[in-house]
Design a protein around this motif. Sequence first.
Motif, PDB file in Angstrom:
ATOM      1  N   ILE A 131       0.932  -1.246  -0.070  1.00 34.74           N
ATOM      2  CA  ILE A 131      -0.106   0.085  -0.176  1.00 34.74           C
ATOM      3  C   ILE A 131       0.841   1.184  -0.093  1.00 34.74           C
ATOM      4  N   ALA A 132       0.949   1.853  -1.011  1.00 35.25           N
ATOM      5  CA  ALA A 132       2.067   3.065  -1.333  1.00 35.25           C
ATOM      6  C   ALA A 132       1.956   4.055   0.019  1.00 35.25           C
ATOM      7  N   GLU A 133       0.677   4.414   0.146  1.00 35.04           N
ATOM      8  CA  GLU A 133       0.789   5.642   1.276  1.00 35.04           C
ATOM      9  C   GLU A 133       1.219   5.169   2.743  1.00 35.04           C
ATOM     10  N   LEU A 134       1.098   3.955   2.759  1.00 34.81           N
ATOM     11  CA  LEU A 134       1.704   3.495   4.080  1.00 34.81           C
ATOM     12  C   LEU A 134       3.243   3.029   3.874  1.00 34.81           C
ATOM     13  N   ASP A 135       3.672   2.713   2.849  1.00 37.67           N
ATOM     14  CA  ASP A 135       4.985   2.523   2.503  1.00 37.67           C
ATOM     15  C   ASP A 135       5.598   3.978   2.671  1.00 37.67           C
ATOM     16  N   ASP A 136       5.108   5.023   2.001  1.00 39.45           N
ATOM     17  CA  ASP A 136       6.047   6.242   2.089  1.00 39.45           C
ATOM     18  C   ASP A 136       5.556   6.967   3.293  1.00 39.45           C
ATOM     19  N   GLU A 137       4.889   6.299   4.312  1.00 37.88           N
ATOM     20  CA  GLU A 137       4.323   6.844   5.695  1.00 37.88           C
ATOM     21  C   GLU A 137       3.856   8.060   5.527  1.00 37.88           C
ATOM     22  N   SER A 138       3.015   8.360   4.484  1.00 38.95           N
ATOM     23  CA  SER A 138       2.145   9.569   4.348  1.00 38.95           C
ATOM     24  C   SER A 138       0.897   9.498   5.068  1.00 38.95           C
ATOM     25  N   THR A 139       0.345   8.525   5.451  1.00 41.15           N
ATOM     26  CA  THR A 139      -0.764   8.258   6.263  1.00 41.15           C
ATOM     27  C   THR A 139      -0.355   6.748   7.090  1.00 41.15           C
ATOM     28  N   THR A 140      -1.532   6.459   7.781  1.00 37.28           N
ATOM     29  CA  THR A 140      -1.536   5.406   8.774  1.00 37.28           C
ATOM     30  C   THR A 140      -2.901   4.566   8.508  1.00 37.28           C
ATOM     31  N   THR A 141      -2.606   3.225   9.094  1.00 35.44           N
ATOM     32  CA  THR A 141      -3.591   2.354   8.668  1.00 35.44           C
ATOM     33  C   THR A 141      -5.178   2.780   9.221  1.00 35.44           C
ATOM     34  N   SER A 142      -5.178   3.356  10.483  1.00 33.48           N
ATOM     35  CA  SER A 142      -6.471   3.897  11.062  1.00 33.48           C
ATOM     36  C   SER A 142      -6.975   5.271  10.084  1.00 33.48           C
ATOM     37  N   GLU A 143      -6.026   5.936   9.593  1.00 30.54           N
ATOM     38  CA  GLU A 143      -6.476   7.008   8.845  1.00 30.54           C
ATOM     39  C   GLU A 143      -7.043   6.550   7.564  1.00 30.54           C
ATOM     40  N   LEU A 144      -6.494   5.367   6.684  1.00 31.70           N
ATOM     41  CA  LEU A 144      -7.142   4.917   5.650  1.00 31.70           C
ATOM     42  C   LEU A 144      -8.485   4.459   6.101  1.00 31.70           C
ATOM     43  N   LEU A 145      -8.667   3.725   7.119  1.00 34.27           N
ATOM     44  CA  LEU A 145     -10.137   3.191   7.437  1.00 34.27           C
ATOM     45  C   LEU A 145     -11.056   4.559   7.871  1.00 34.27           C
ATOM     46  N   GLN A 146     -10.494   5.543   8.407  1.00 36.37           N
ATOM     47  CA  GLN A 146     -11.405   6.794   8.546  1.00 36.37           C
ATOM     48  C   GLN A 146     -11.656   7.282   7.242  1.00 36.37           C
ATOM     49  N   ALA A 147     -10.844   7.276   6.199  1.00 41.65           N
ATOM     50  CA  ALA A 147     -10.968   7.909   5.010  1.00 41.65           C
ATOM     51  C   ALA A 147     -12.284   7.103   4.200  1.00 41.65           C
ATOM     52  N   HIS A 148     -12.287   5.872   4.521  1.00 45.67           N
ATOM     53  CA  HIS A 148     -13.250   4.644   4.004  1.00 45.67           C
ATOM     54  C   HIS A 148     -14.484   5.033   4.592  1.00 45.67           C
ATOM     55  N   LEU A 149     -14.428   5.585   5.840  1.00 45.61           N
ATOM     56  CA  LEU A 149     -15.805   5.733   6.856  1.00 45.61           C
ATOM     57  C   LEU A 149     -15.852   7.380   7.217  1.00 45.61           C
ATOM     58  N   PRO A 150     -16.174   7.915   6.444  1.00 48.45           N
ATOM     59  CA  PRO A 150     -16.248   9.418   6.534  1.00 48.45           C
ATOM     60  C   PRO A 150     -17.045   9.958   7.302  1.00 48.45           C
ATOM     61  N   GLU A 151     -18.238   9.314   7.850  1.00 45.65           N
ATOM     62  CA  GLU A 151     -18.941   9.770   8.687  1.00 45.65           C
ATOM     63  C   GLU A 151     -18.957   8.952  10.092  1.00 45.65           C
ATOM     64  N   SER A 152     -17.824   8.006  10.210  1.00 53.11           N
ATOM     65  CA  SER A 152     -17.858   7.475  11.474  1.00 53.11           C
ATOM     66  C   SER A 152     -16.753   8.194  12.023  1.00 53.11           C
ATOM     67  N   HIS A 153     -16.382   7.503  13.450  1.00 54.18           N
ATOM     68  CA  HIS A 153     -15.480   8.302  14.382  1.00 54.18           C
ATOM     69  C   HIS A 153     -14.532   7.197  14.926  1.00 54.18           C
TER      70      HIS A 153
END
Length: 259
Positions: A131-153
Motif C-alpha cells: 500500500i503505497a501511502e503506508l510504505d511512504d508513511e504519508s498516512t496510517t492504517t487507521s487514517e485509511l479506515l477513517q477515509a473509508h468511513l467518513p461519517e464514522s469516528h
Amino acid sequence: MRRRRRVWSRRSPSKATRAGNPPPPPTVGPRMTTLGLIGAGNIGSTLARLAVAAGYDVVLSNSRGPESLVDLVADIGNTARAGTVEQAAREGDVVVVTVPLKAYRDVPVEPLAGKVVLDTNNYYPERDGRIAELDDESTTTSELLQAHLPESHVVKVFNNIFYQHLLLLARPDGDPERSVLPIAGDDAEAKTTAAKVLDDLGYDAYDVGPLAEGWRYQRDLPAYAGLFVDGDDWANPHPSTVALLEEKLAAAKRYRDLG
C-alpha cells in the motif's frame, strides 16, 4: 456515584504498577451497550469474551457468514450471537473492525455512519500487499479506515497487544496490576467512548492524540506487542504501566529512520 474513569494522556503524570498472576476477567453491572465485531479471529473472539464477561451484548460477524460462528458463539456465552457483517455494523452501539487490512474497503459504510469504530488493524505487506501511502508513511492504517468511513469516528486501539495477553492481562478498576493501552483518534467524544469500553473490558486508556499519531504504536515499534513481555518470554506477559508506555512511545521512529 459512578466512579471516575481514568484516561491518561501524554500530559498525565505516570503511575507504576506491578506484574503478577492474572485474576479472572472483570465483571461489572448491567450495560446498555451492544458491541459489534466485524471480524472474529484471534483479537475479535478475545474481545467478545471480555465483553460478555463485562455484561455486554455481542454481535460477532465475519466474511464467511453466521453459520461459521455457531461453535464460537456457543463457547463464548449467552449474550453473544452471530450475525452478518451488516448486522454487526447496524446493531453495535460501538463497533470493532478487526479484519486484515487488505479487506478494509469491504467494511460497510452506511450502517456505521455516526458510530464509534474501534480499529485494531496493522499493516503486514506480506499479507495485505503493498500500500503505497503506508510504505511512504504519508498516512496510517487507521487514517485509511477513517477515509473509508467518513461519517464514522475511528479510534485506533487493541492493535498493539497479543490476543492471548489481551485476555490474561485484563483487570478490574483499582487493581494495582491493571495495564494501560494506547488510543488515538480525531474525535474527543469518540475517545471518551473508547476509554469506557477499555475500562469495562479491564484496561485503562492512554490518549496518544489524533489518528495520525497512531504510527507510534504500530507494528514492530517499541510500543507494539513486545511492550508486555521481557525478552522472548511470551508465556508470561507483564502489565504495561503508564511510565513504560510513555517511554516506548517516545522511542518510536518512522520506519524510514530505522536501521
